[in-house]
Scaffold this motif. Structure first.
Motif, PDB file in Angstrom:
ATOM      1  N   GLY A 105       1.009  -1.115   0.080  1.00 10.08           N
ATOM      2  CA  GLY A 105       0.016  -0.262   0.137  1.00 10.08           C
ATOM      3  C   GLY A 105       0.949   1.277   0.025  1.00 10.08           C
ATOM      4  N   ARG A 106       0.146   2.356  -0.514  1.00 12.59           N
ATOM      5  CA  ARG A 106       0.988   3.581  -0.629  1.00 12.59           C
ATOM      6  C   ARG A 106      -0.042   4.909  -0.413  1.00 12.59           C
ATOM      7  N   ALA A 107       0.349   5.829   0.665  1.00 13.95           N
ATOM      8  CA  ALA A 107      -0.363   7.052   0.664  1.00 13.95           C
ATOM      9  C   ALA A 107       0.499   8.293   0.934  1.00 13.95           C
ATOM     10  N   SER A 108      -0.299   9.416   0.684  1.00 12.11           N
ATOM     11  CA  SER A 108       0.359  10.516   0.766  1.00 12.11           C
ATOM     12  C   SER A 108      -0.423  11.625   1.470  1.00 12.11           C
ATOM     13  N   LEU A 109       0.054  12.589   2.165  1.00 13.55           N
ATOM     14  CA  LEU A 109      -0.637  13.692   2.822  1.00 13.55           C
ATOM     15  C   LEU A 109       0.084  14.917   2.626  1.00 13.55           C
ATOM     16  N   PRO A 110      -0.313  16.045   1.949  1.00 11.42           N
ATOM     17  CA  PRO A 110       0.281  17.164   2.032  1.00 11.42           C
ATOM     18  C   PRO A 110       0.027  17.826   3.648  1.00 11.42           C
ATOM     19  N   ILE A 111       0.979  18.608   4.032  1.00  9.41           N
ATOM     20  CA  ILE A 111       0.773  19.479   5.204  1.00  9.41           C
ATOM     21  C   ILE A 111       1.136  20.650   5.007  1.00  9.41           C
ATOM     22  N   ALA A 112       0.210  21.746   5.254  1.00  8.22           N
ATOM     23  CA  ALA A 112       0.548  23.006   4.936  1.00  8.22           C
ATOM     24  C   ALA A 112       1.433  23.559   5.726  1.00  8.22           C
ATOM     25  N   ASP A 113       2.123  24.437   5.464  1.00  7.22           N
ATOM     26  CA  ASP A 113       3.015  25.537   6.357  1.00  7.22           C
ATOM     27  C   ASP A 113       2.666  26.041   7.469  1.00  7.22           C
ATOM     28  N   ASP A 114       1.314  26.372   7.494  1.00  9.68           N
ATOM     29  CA  ASP A 114       0.576  27.093   8.617  1.00  9.68           C
ATOM     30  C   ASP A 114      -0.026  25.871   9.632  1.00  9.68           C
ATOM     31  N   THR A 115       0.171  24.682   9.396  1.00 11.78           N
ATOM     32  CA  THR A 115      -0.275  23.699  10.289  1.00 11.78           C
ATOM     33  C   THR A 115       0.572  23.692  11.602  1.00 11.78           C
ATOM     34  N   GLY A 116       0.021  23.788  12.662  1.00  8.70           N
ATOM     35  CA  GLY A 116       0.420  23.373  14.022  1.00  8.70           C
ATOM     36  C   GLY A 116       1.377  22.358  14.172  1.00  8.70           C
ATOM     37  N   THR A 117       2.331  22.412  15.156  1.00 11.52           N
ATOM     38  CA  THR A 117       2.806  21.121  15.257  1.00 11.52           C
ATOM     39  C   THR A 117       2.179  19.830  15.541  1.00 11.52           C
ATOM     40  N   PRO A 119      -1.010  19.236  15.346  1.00 12.07           N
ATOM     41  CA  PRO A 119      -1.997  18.680  14.220  1.00 12.07           C
ATOM     42  C   PRO A 119      -1.297  18.032  13.090  1.00 12.07           C
ATOM     43  N   ALA A 120      -0.134  18.583  12.833  1.00 11.76           N
ATOM     44  CA  ALA A 120       0.877  18.144  11.775  1.00 11.76           C
ATOM     45  C   ALA A 120       1.204  16.589  12.133  1.00 11.76           C
ATOM     46  N   VAL A 121       1.624  16.390  13.479  1.00  9.60           N
ATOM     47  CA  VAL A 121       2.036  15.109  13.833  1.00  9.60           C
ATOM     48  C   VAL A 121       0.607  14.290  13.770  1.00  9.60           C
ATOM     49  N   GLU A 122      -0.366  14.630  14.326  1.00  8.41           N
ATOM     50  CA  GLU A 122      -1.303  13.624  14.395  1.00  8.41           C
ATOM     51  C   GLU A 122      -1.689  13.269  12.903  1.00  8.41           C
ATOM     52  N   GLN A 123      -1.551  14.351  11.970  1.00  8.97           N
ATOM     53  CA  GLN A 123      -2.236  13.829  10.661  1.00  8.97           C
ATOM     54  C   GLN A 123      -1.195  12.818   9.984  1.00  8.97           C
ATOM     55  N   ALA A 124      -0.068  13.091  10.355  1.00  8.01           N
ATOM     56  CA  ALA A 124       1.082  12.164   9.677  1.00  8.01           C
ATOM     57  C   ALA A 124       1.032  10.759  10.430  1.00  8.01           C
ATOM     58  N   VAL A 125       0.867  10.660  11.725  1.00  3.27           N
ATOM     59  CA  VAL A 125       0.627   9.281  12.226  1.00  3.27           C
ATOM     60  C   VAL A 125      -0.732   8.685  11.857  1.00  3.27           C
ATOM     61  N   ALA A 126      -1.842   9.442  11.915  1.00  2.00           N
ATOM     62  CA  ALA A 126      -2.822   8.709  11.616  1.00  2.00           C
ATOM     63  C   ALA A 126      -2.704   8.303   9.969  1.00  2.00           C
ATOM     64  N   LEU A 127      -1.898   8.893   9.322  1.00  2.00           N
ATOM     65  CA  LEU A 127      -1.958   8.393   7.754  1.00  2.00           C
ATOM     66  C   LEU A 127      -1.153   7.082   7.895  1.00  2.00           C
ATOM     67  N   VAL A 128      -0.104   6.788   8.704  1.00  2.00           N
ATOM     68  CA  VAL A 128       0.533   5.532   8.731  1.00  2.00           C
ATOM     69  C   VAL A 128      -0.252   4.509   9.362  1.00  2.00           C
ATOM     70  N   GLU A 129      -1.259   4.757  10.259  1.00  2.00           N
ATOM     71  CA  GLU A 129      -2.197   3.820  10.934  1.00  2.00           C
ATOM     72  C   GLU A 129      -3.018   3.422  10.040  1.00  2.00           C
ATOM     73  N   ARG A 130      -3.701   4.307   9.178  1.00  2.00           N
ATOM     74  CA  ARG A 130      -4.532   4.147   8.269  1.00  2.00           C
ATOM     75  C   ARG A 130      -4.120   3.298   7.158  1.00  2.00           C
ATOM     76  N   ALA A 131      -2.791   3.670   6.617  1.00  2.00           N
ATOM     77  CA  ALA A 131      -2.271   2.798   5.652  1.00  2.00           C
ATOM     78  C   ALA A 131      -1.952   1.551   5.822  1.00  2.00           C
TER      79      ALA A 131
END
Length: 395
Positions: A105-117, A119-131
Protein backbone atom coordinates in the motif's frame (compact mmCIF):
# COMPACT_ATOMS: atom_id res chain seq x y z
CA UNK A 1 37.77 -22.65 20.11
CA UNK A 2 35.07 -24.39 18.02
CA UNK A 3 31.53 -23.09 18.24
CA UNK A 4 29.08 -24.88 20.51
CA UNK A 5 26.33 -26.93 18.80
CA UNK A 6 23.72 -24.28 19.60
CA UNK A 7 25.92 -21.49 18.20
CA UNK A 8 26.66 -23.53 15.07
CA UNK A 9 22.93 -24.12 14.53
CA UNK A 10 22.21 -20.39 14.90
CA UNK A 11 24.94 -19.50 12.41
CA UNK A 12 23.64 -22.06 9.90
CA UNK A 13 20.07 -20.87 10.29
CA UNK A 14 21.05 -17.24 9.67
CA UNK A 15 23.10 -18.20 6.65
CA UNK A 16 20.18 -20.12 5.15
CA UNK A 17 17.75 -17.26 5.80
CA UNK A 18 20.07 -14.71 4.20
CA UNK A 19 20.41 -16.91 1.13
CA UNK A 20 16.65 -17.30 0.86
CA UNK A 21 16.27 -13.53 1.14
CA UNK A 22 18.93 -12.82 -1.48
CA UNK A 23 18.34 -15.66 -3.93
CA UNK A 24 14.62 -16.27 -3.52
CA UNK A 25 12.92 -19.64 -2.88
CA UNK A 26 15.32 -22.61 -2.91
CA UNK A 27 15.19 -26.36 -2.60
CA UNK A 28 16.99 -28.13 0.23
CA UNK A 29 19.42 -29.47 -2.36
CA UNK A 30 20.22 -25.97 -3.56
CA UNK A 31 20.67 -24.77 0.03
CA UNK A 32 23.13 -27.62 0.52
CA UNK A 33 25.12 -26.48 -2.53
CA UNK A 34 25.16 -22.81 -1.51
CA UNK A 35 25.97 -23.35 2.18
CA UNK A 36 28.33 -26.31 1.85
CA UNK A 37 26.49 -28.01 4.71
CA UNK A 38 25.68 -31.69 4.83
CA UNK A 39 22.30 -33.02 3.77
CA UNK A 40 21.25 -33.94 7.36
CA UNK A 41 22.32 -30.51 8.64
CA UNK A 42 20.25 -28.75 5.97
CA UNK A 43 17.26 -30.98 6.72
CA UNK A 44 17.53 -30.08 10.42
CA UNK A 45 17.74 -26.33 9.81
CA UNK A 46 14.81 -26.41 7.40
CA UNK A 47 12.73 -28.15 10.06
CA UNK A 48 13.76 -25.59 12.71
CA UNK A 49 13.01 -22.61 10.50
CA UNK A 50 9.61 -23.97 9.50
CA UNK A 51 8.73 -24.64 13.15
CA UNK A 52 9.73 -21.04 13.97
CA UNK A 53 7.39 -19.72 11.26
CA UNK A 54 10.21 -18.10 9.30
CA UNK A 55 10.05 -20.23 6.14
CA UNK A 56 7.39 -22.29 4.39
CA UNK A 57 6.96 -24.56 1.38
CA UNK A 58 6.10 -22.33 -1.58
CA UNK A 59 6.11 -24.94 -4.36
CA UNK A 60 7.97 -27.86 -5.87
CA UNK A 61 10.94 -28.00 -8.18
CA UNK A 62 10.69 -29.37 -11.69
CA UNK A 63 12.66 -32.44 -10.70
CA UNK A 64 11.01 -35.84 -11.13
CA UNK A 65 11.94 -37.25 -7.73
CA UNK A 66 9.61 -36.71 -4.80
CA UNK A 67 10.39 -35.96 -1.18
CA UNK A 68 11.90 -33.06 0.80
CA UNK A 69 14.55 -32.29 -1.82
CA UNK A 70 11.85 -31.48 -4.40
CA UNK A 71 10.12 -28.94 -2.17
CA UNK A 72 10.90 -25.26 -2.66
CA UNK A 73 11.23 -23.19 0.51
CA UNK A 74 10.80 -19.45 0.86
CA UNK A 75 10.70 -16.86 3.61
CA UNK A 76 7.27 -16.21 5.13
CA UNK A 77 6.72 -12.73 3.70
CA UNK A 78 4.01 -11.71 6.18
CA UNK A 79 6.12 -12.71 9.18
CA UNK A 80 6.67 -8.96 9.60
CA UNK A 81 5.15 -5.86 8.02
CA UNK A 82 7.08 -2.67 7.42
CA UNK A 83 6.42 1.01 6.77
CA UNK A 84 8.71 3.46 4.98
CA UNK A 85 8.16 7.23 5.24
CA UNK A 86 9.52 10.06 3.13
CA UNK A 87 9.06 13.17 5.29
CA UNK A 88 9.34 16.47 3.45
CA UNK A 89 8.67 20.02 4.57
CA UNK A 90 5.43 19.98 2.60
CA UNK A 91 4.07 16.56 3.56
CA UNK A 92 4.54 12.83 4.06
CA UNK A 93 4.45 9.76 1.82
CA UNK A 94 4.24 6.26 3.31
CA UNK A 95 4.73 2.85 1.72
CA UNK A 96 3.67 -0.39 3.43
CA UNK A 97 5.43 -3.64 2.55
CA UNK A 98 5.98 -7.21 3.69
CA UNK A 99 9.27 -8.67 4.89
CA UNK A 100 10.48 -9.28 1.33
CA UNK A 101 9.84 -5.68 0.30
CA UNK A 102 6.69 -6.29 -1.76
CA UNK A 103 4.63 -3.11 -1.71
CA UNK A 104 1.21 -3.59 -0.12
CA UNK A 105 0.00 0.00 0.00
CA UNK A 106 0.97 3.64 -0.49
CA UNK A 107 -0.48 6.94 0.67
CA UNK A 108 0.49 10.61 0.72
CA UNK A 109 -0.62 13.62 2.71
CA UNK A 110 0.21 17.31 2.12
CA UNK A 111 0.81 19.32 5.28
CA UNK A 112 0.45 23.07 4.91
CA UNK A 113 3.10 25.45 6.23
CA UNK A 114 0.67 27.02 8.68
CA UNK A 115 -0.35 23.69 10.25
CA UNK A 116 0.57 23.60 13.92
CA UNK A 117 3.08 21.08 15.23
CA UNK A 118 0.51 19.00 17.12
CA UNK A 119 -2.01 18.75 14.27
CA UNK A 120 0.77 18.01 11.76
CA UNK A 121 2.08 15.14 13.89
CA UNK A 122 -1.42 13.76 14.41
CA UNK A 123 -2.18 13.85 10.68
CA UNK A 124 1.07 12.07 9.80
CA UNK A 125 0.64 9.36 12.45
CA UNK A 126 -2.96 8.81 11.40
CA UNK A 127 -1.81 8.44 7.78
CA UNK A 128 0.58 5.64 8.76
CA UNK A 129 -2.03 3.89 10.92
CA UNK A 130 -4.64 4.08 8.17
CA UNK A 131 -2.26 2.88 5.45
CA UNK A 132 -1.19 -0.10 7.57
CA UNK A 133 -4.78 -1.05 8.37
CA UNK A 134 -5.99 -0.72 4.78
CA UNK A 135 -3.02 -2.81 3.58
CA UNK A 136 -3.75 -5.61 6.04
CA UNK A 137 -0.37 -4.93 7.65
CA UNK A 138 -1.47 -4.07 11.17
CA UNK A 139 0.51 -4.34 13.45
CA UNK A 140 3.69 -3.02 11.93
CA UNK A 141 7.02 -4.53 12.94
CA UNK A 142 9.45 -1.77 11.85
CA UNK A 143 9.06 1.78 10.56
CA UNK A 144 11.88 3.47 8.60
CA UNK A 145 11.79 7.24 8.18
CA UNK A 146 13.74 9.43 5.77
CA UNK A 147 13.78 13.11 6.68
CA UNK A 148 15.80 16.25 5.97
CA UNK A 149 18.19 17.30 8.71
CA UNK A 150 21.09 15.79 10.62
CA UNK A 151 21.10 12.52 12.54
CA UNK A 152 22.93 12.62 15.87
CA UNK A 153 25.56 9.85 15.56
CA UNK A 154 25.46 9.23 19.32
CA UNK A 155 21.70 8.83 19.74
CA UNK A 156 20.49 8.04 16.21
CA UNK A 157 17.86 10.77 16.59
CA UNK A 158 16.95 13.60 14.24
CA UNK A 159 18.64 16.78 15.46
CA UNK A 160 16.90 20.11 15.79
CA UNK A 161 17.69 22.02 12.58
CA UNK A 162 16.87 25.61 11.78
CA UNK A 163 14.48 26.04 8.89
CA UNK A 164 12.83 22.62 9.30
CA UNK A 165 9.38 22.13 10.81
CA UNK A 166 9.28 21.04 14.45
CA UNK A 167 6.78 18.30 13.60
CA UNK A 168 9.54 16.35 11.84
CA UNK A 169 11.30 15.64 15.13
CA UNK A 170 8.08 15.13 17.08
CA UNK A 171 6.83 12.61 14.51
CA UNK A 172 9.50 10.02 15.30
CA UNK A 173 8.61 9.95 19.01
CA UNK A 174 4.88 10.01 18.28
CA UNK A 175 5.08 6.99 15.99
CA UNK A 176 7.08 5.13 18.64
CA UNK A 177 4.43 5.93 21.25
CA UNK A 178 1.42 5.03 19.09
CA UNK A 179 2.69 1.97 17.21
CA UNK A 180 3.93 -1.37 18.57
CA UNK A 181 6.85 -1.06 16.17
CA UNK A 182 10.51 -0.20 16.14
CA UNK A 183 10.93 3.28 14.63
CA UNK A 184 14.25 4.32 13.06
CA UNK A 185 15.14 7.54 11.24
CA UNK A 186 17.89 8.51 8.79
CA UNK A 187 18.78 11.56 6.73
CA UNK A 188 16.98 11.49 3.39
CA UNK A 189 20.12 11.86 1.26
CA UNK A 190 21.84 9.01 3.10
CA UNK A 191 18.85 6.79 2.39
CA UNK A 192 18.91 7.79 -1.26
CA UNK A 193 22.55 6.66 -1.39
CA UNK A 194 21.61 3.33 0.20
CA UNK A 195 18.94 2.80 -2.45
CA UNK A 196 21.22 3.79 -5.34
CA UNK A 197 23.88 1.36 -4.06
CA UNK A 198 21.46 -1.55 -3.68
CA UNK A 199 19.21 -1.01 -6.67
CA UNK A 200 20.45 1.92 -8.71
CA UNK A 201 23.34 3.78 -10.27
CA UNK A 202 25.97 2.76 -7.69
CA UNK A 203 25.14 -0.94 -7.56
CA UNK A 204 28.72 -1.89 -8.44
CA UNK A 205 30.50 0.61 -6.18
CA UNK A 206 31.48 0.37 -2.51
CA UNK A 207 32.93 3.90 -2.54
CA UNK A 208 30.99 6.81 -4.06
CA UNK A 209 29.31 10.13 -3.32
CA UNK A 210 25.66 10.88 -4.05
CA UNK A 211 25.00 14.54 -4.82
CA UNK A 212 21.32 15.25 -4.07
CA UNK A 213 19.71 17.79 -6.39
CA UNK A 214 16.07 18.44 -5.70
CA UNK A 215 14.17 20.69 -3.32
CA UNK A 216 17.51 21.14 -1.57
CA UNK A 217 21.13 20.17 -2.05
CA UNK A 218 23.07 17.61 -0.06
CA UNK A 219 25.53 14.79 -0.38
CA UNK A 220 25.92 11.29 1.02
CA UNK A 221 29.36 9.75 1.40
CA UNK A 222 29.89 5.98 1.20
CA UNK A 223 33.48 4.80 1.74
CA UNK A 224 34.46 1.13 1.64
CA UNK A 225 30.81 0.12 1.80
CA UNK A 226 30.03 2.21 4.88
CA UNK A 227 27.96 5.36 5.15
CA UNK A 228 30.01 8.14 6.78
CA UNK A 229 28.21 10.68 8.96
CA UNK A 230 31.06 12.62 10.56
CA UNK A 231 31.60 13.68 14.17
CA UNK A 232 28.33 15.61 14.42
CA UNK A 233 26.34 13.87 11.68
CA UNK A 234 27.00 16.68 9.21
CA UNK A 235 28.98 14.91 6.51
CA UNK A 236 27.49 15.90 3.17
CA UNK A 237 26.06 19.30 4.10
CA UNK A 238 27.29 20.54 0.75
CA UNK A 239 24.68 23.27 0.56
CA UNK A 240 26.84 25.24 3.03
CA UNK A 241 30.01 24.78 0.95
CA UNK A 242 31.50 28.21 0.14
CA UNK A 243 31.98 28.36 -3.62
CA UNK A 244 32.78 31.01 -6.24
CA UNK A 245 29.91 32.44 -8.23
CA UNK A 246 27.62 33.44 -5.37
CA UNK A 247 26.90 36.92 -4.06
CA UNK A 248 27.68 36.18 -0.40
CA UNK A 249 28.99 33.57 2.00
CA UNK A 250 26.82 31.06 3.87
CA UNK A 251 26.28 31.40 7.61
CA UNK A 252 25.88 28.83 10.35
CA UNK A 253 22.10 29.12 10.07
CA UNK A 254 21.60 29.82 6.36
CA UNK A 255 23.13 28.09 3.33
CA UNK A 256 22.32 31.04 1.03
CA UNK A 257 25.61 31.98 -0.55
CA UNK A 258 26.87 28.40 -0.46
CA UNK A 259 26.63 25.71 -3.13
CA UNK A 260 22.86 25.63 -2.55
CA UNK A 261 22.73 29.04 -4.24
CA UNK A 262 24.14 27.46 -7.41
CA UNK A 263 22.52 24.01 -7.46
CA UNK A 264 19.35 24.32 -5.41
CA UNK A 265 15.90 24.14 -6.96
CA UNK A 266 15.27 27.89 -7.02
CA UNK A 267 18.71 28.51 -8.52
CA UNK A 268 18.07 25.96 -11.28
CA UNK A 269 14.71 27.55 -12.12
CA UNK A 270 16.27 31.02 -12.21
CA UNK A 271 19.12 29.80 -14.42
CA UNK A 272 16.64 28.24 -16.82
CA UNK A 273 14.79 31.55 -16.98
CA UNK A 274 18.01 33.30 -17.98
CA UNK A 275 18.17 30.99 -21.01
CA UNK A 276 14.54 31.45 -22.02
CA UNK A 277 13.09 28.36 -20.35
CA UNK A 278 10.15 28.85 -18.00
CA UNK A 279 8.27 26.11 -16.19
CA UNK A 280 4.76 26.95 -15.05
CA UNK A 281 2.28 25.77 -12.47
CA UNK A 282 4.42 23.56 -10.24
CA UNK A 283 6.39 23.90 -7.04
CA UNK A 284 10.04 24.79 -7.43
CA UNK A 285 11.55 21.31 -7.04
CA UNK A 286 9.17 19.75 -9.55
CA UNK A 287 9.56 22.70 -11.91
CA UNK A 288 13.37 22.50 -11.78
CA UNK A 289 13.32 18.82 -12.73
CA UNK A 290 10.78 19.47 -15.49
CA UNK A 291 12.94 22.24 -16.94
CA UNK A 292 16.03 20.04 -16.95
CA UNK A 293 14.08 17.20 -18.55
CA UNK A 294 12.76 19.56 -21.22
CA UNK A 295 16.26 20.85 -21.92
CA UNK A 296 17.63 17.31 -22.27
CA UNK A 297 14.88 16.56 -24.77
CA UNK A 298 15.98 19.63 -26.73
CA UNK A 299 12.46 20.98 -26.97
CA UNK A 300 13.27 24.61 -26.24
CA UNK A 301 15.60 27.32 -27.51
CA UNK A 302 18.56 27.82 -25.22
CA UNK A 303 18.34 24.25 -23.89
CA UNK A 304 21.94 23.34 -24.65
CA UNK A 305 23.27 26.61 -23.20
CA UNK A 306 21.19 26.07 -20.06
CA UNK A 307 22.58 22.55 -19.59
CA UNK A 308 26.12 23.84 -20.14
CA UNK A 309 25.65 26.54 -17.51
CA UNK A 310 24.09 24.10 -15.07
CA UNK A 311 26.95 21.64 -15.59
CA UNK A 312 29.45 24.47 -14.94
CA UNK A 313 27.76 25.16 -11.61
CA UNK A 314 27.44 21.55 -10.52
CA UNK A 315 31.04 20.78 -11.38
CA UNK A 316 32.21 23.35 -8.83
CA UNK A 317 30.58 21.36 -6.04
CA UNK A 318 31.54 17.98 -7.48
CA UNK A 319 35.19 19.00 -7.89
CA UNK A 320 35.35 20.16 -4.27
CA UNK A 321 34.04 16.81 -3.03
CA UNK A 322 36.36 14.85 -5.32
CA UNK A 323 39.42 16.84 -4.20
CA UNK A 324 38.79 15.90 -0.55
CA UNK A 325 37.41 12.35 -0.81
CA UNK A 326 38.58 10.91 -4.14
CA UNK A 327 35.48 8.66 -4.34
CA UNK A 328 36.01 7.53 -7.92
CA UNK A 329 32.28 7.86 -8.60
CA UNK A 330 29.73 10.64 -8.14
CA UNK A 331 26.01 10.02 -8.65
CA UNK A 332 23.85 13.02 -9.57
CA UNK A 333 20.78 12.16 -7.53
CA UNK A 334 17.39 13.58 -6.67
CA UNK A 335 14.75 14.69 -9.10
CA UNK A 336 17.08 17.04 -10.99
CA UNK A 337 19.89 14.48 -11.25
CA UNK A 338 17.52 11.88 -12.65
CA UNK A 339 15.97 14.40 -15.05
CA UNK A 340 19.41 15.37 -16.37
CA UNK A 341 20.23 11.74 -17.04
CA UNK A 342 23.29 10.74 -19.01
CA UNK A 343 23.29 14.06 -20.89
CA UNK A 344 23.89 16.20 -17.81
CA UNK A 345 26.20 13.61 -16.22
CA UNK A 346 28.40 13.59 -19.33
CA UNK A 347 28.67 17.38 -19.29
CA UNK A 348 29.70 17.38 -15.62
CA UNK A 349 32.19 14.53 -16.20
CA UNK A 350 33.84 16.40 -19.10
CA UNK A 351 34.27 19.55 -17.02
CA UNK A 352 35.44 17.60 -13.99
CA UNK A 353 38.10 15.90 -16.11
CA UNK A 354 39.53 19.30 -16.98
CA UNK A 355 39.35 20.56 -13.40
CA UNK A 356 40.54 17.56 -11.36
CA UNK A 357 43.46 15.15 -11.81
CA UNK A 358 41.54 12.40 -10.00
CA UNK A 359 39.70 9.95 -12.30
CA UNK A 360 36.02 10.07 -11.42
CA UNK A 361 32.93 8.60 -13.05
CA UNK A 362 29.82 10.77 -13.03
CA UNK A 363 26.57 8.85 -13.22
CA UNK A 364 22.91 9.87 -13.29
CA UNK A 365 20.50 8.66 -10.64
CA UNK A 366 18.33 5.71 -11.60
CA UNK A 367 15.83 6.20 -8.77
CA UNK A 368 15.56 10.01 -8.56
CA UNK A 369 13.25 11.38 -5.87
CA UNK A 370 11.88 7.90 -5.21
CA UNK A 371 15.24 6.86 -3.79
CA UNK A 372 14.37 8.19 -0.32
CA UNK A 373 11.34 5.95 0.07
CA UNK A 374 13.23 3.01 -1.38
CA UNK A 375 16.10 3.62 1.02
CA UNK A 376 13.75 3.93 4.01
CA UNK A 377 12.15 0.63 3.07
CA UNK A 378 15.54 -1.07 2.72
CA UNK A 379 16.58 0.29 6.12
CA UNK A 380 13.39 -0.98 7.75
CA UNK A 381 13.72 -4.38 6.07
CA UNK A 382 17.35 -4.75 7.12
CA UNK A 383 16.48 -3.90 10.72
CA UNK A 384 13.54 -6.31 10.81
CA UNK A 385 15.55 -9.14 9.27
CA UNK A 386 18.44 -8.55 11.66
CA UNK A 387 16.03 -8.94 14.57
CA UNK A 388 14.27 -12.00 13.16
CA UNK A 389 17.24 -13.72 11.50
CA UNK A 390 20.17 -12.35 13.49
CA UNK A 391 22.64 -9.72 12.23
CA UNK A 392 25.00 -10.59 9.37
CA UNK A 393 28.01 -10.27 11.72
CA UNK A 394 26.69 -13.27 13.65
CA UNK A 395 27.02 -15.58 10.68
Amino acid sequence: MPASPSTARAINDRLALRLLQQEGPLTAGRLKQLTGLSRPTVADLVERLMAAGLIEVVGESGEQRRGPNARVYGIVADRAHLAALDVRTEGVTVVISDLLGTELGRASLPIADDTGTGPAVEQAVALVERAAKESGADPLHTVGIGAPGLIDPATGELRDSSGLPEWHRRLVAALGDRLPARVIVENETNLAALAEQRDGAAHDRDTFVLLWLGLGTGAAVVLDGRLRRGASGGTGEIGFLPVPGTAALPSATDCAGGFHSLGGDAAVVALAGEHGLAGEGAEAGVRAAALVREAVAGEADGASRFLDSLADRLTIGVASVVAVLDPGCVVLGGEVGQAGGAVLAARVAERLGRMSPLPTEVRASVLGGGAVLRGALLMARDAAQDELFGPPSSR
